[in-house]
Design an enzyme around this catalytic site. Structure first.
Site, mmCIF file in Angstrom:
data_model
loop_
_atom_site.group_PDB
_atom_site.id
_atom_site.type_symbol
_atom_site.label_atom_id
_atom_site.label_comp_id
_atom_site.label_asym_id
_atom_site.label_seq_id
_atom_site.Cartn_x
_atom_site.Cartn_y
_atom_site.Cartn_z
ATOM 1 N N SER A 17 0.838 -1.195 0.000
ATOM 2 C CA SER A 17 0.000 0.000 0.000
ATOM 3 C C SER A 17 0.883 1.259 0.000
ATOM 4 C CB SER A 17 -0.960 -0.045 1.200
ATOM 5 O OG SER A 17 -1.960 0.929 1.082
ATOM 6 N N HIS A 19 -4.352 -1.648 -4.234
ATOM 7 C CA HIS A 19 -5.767 -1.941 -3.923
ATOM 8 C C HIS A 19 -6.676 -1.667 -5.129
ATOM 9 C CE1 HIS A 19 -4.255 -1.990 0.154
ATOM 10 N NE2 HIS A 19 -4.006 -0.694 0.145
#
Length: 238
Positions: free
Chosen positions: A130, A165
């Protein structure tokens, strides 16, 4: 940029189900890149404000198969302030998720970015999930400021931009297309949860996944259009 970098769009120990040992296929693959039976792995949780709970998850997941340490720039107990030079002694530096913007600001203030570049050139594998994916690229899509927006101020260890994501969060795909289409971000790569991109010396080597249906893409601006080109993704489960 010399060196090996593994960027995770999601997955790894961070999202391992509660009640498990935290061991995942992506983390196994990461350790295999060192070629060592018991490598030294340093977790850098700057983006989460050096969350003790996050660090504990890392320590549990890598216990018994790596020599673990945590680099805290906030001076959190029980580690205290970590000298950025410690990354030069590691086989792997694993960066956690959280705020990409805060991570970059603190790293530059403490000159950790310089130490990481040096470590990579000396053979340390860099990795992250991330925000820990975003930071290595020239730019990224981030929620560091609330709503998703472009952050064209990454370290630039890797070319172009990044989006983690990709399908795991509802707005990610559309927002990234918009950012690339308007030129807020350069062309780049998107990885879904459970998928990682392996880079060596600034060149993409392969995409791997701990899920059978993992996906990754090259996202480019071609004229007035944004083109999404699927990458071949190797499933690590066989």
């Amino acid at each position: 940029m010399d060196g090996t970098i593994l960027t995770l769009g999601g997955g790894g120990f961070s999202t391992a189900p509660e009640g498990t040992d935290g061991r995942t296929l992506l983390d196994d693959f990461l350790l295999s890149l060192t070629g060592k039976e018991r490598p030294s792995v340093c977790f850098v949780p700057t983006a989460s404000g050096d969350s003790p709970e996050y660090a504990d998850r890392f320590l549990r997941a890598f216990a018994g198969r790596a020599e673990t340490s945590v680099l805290s720039l906030f001076g959190r107990d029980p580690w205290g302030y970590g000298d950025p030079a410690m990354v030069l002694e590691q086989d792997v530096v694993y960066v956690g998720g959280g705020s990409t913007a805060n991570l970059l600001a603190l790293w530059r203030l403490h000159r950790l970015d310089e130490r990481l570049r040096e470590a990579a050139a000396n053979g340390t594998v860099l990795a992250g999930i991330s925000a820990g994916m975003n930071c290595w690229y020239a730019g990224s899509s981030t929620d560091s400021f609330g709503p998703l927006r472009a952050l064209p101020d990454g370290l630039g260890f890797l070319p172009g931009s990044a989006c983690p994501h990709y399908f795991g969060e509802a707005e990610r795909q559309a927002a990234y297309h918009r950012m690339v289409g308007t030129g807020e971000l350069p062309d780049g790569h998107a990885a879904d949860d459970g998928v990682a991109l392996l880079w060596r010396d600034g060149t993409l080597v392969e995409a791997v996944s701990e899920r059978p249906d993992g996906q990754a893409f090259r996202v480019s601006r071609v004229g007035e259009a944004v083109v999404e080109t699927p990458l071949e993704v190797r499933y690590l489960g066989g």
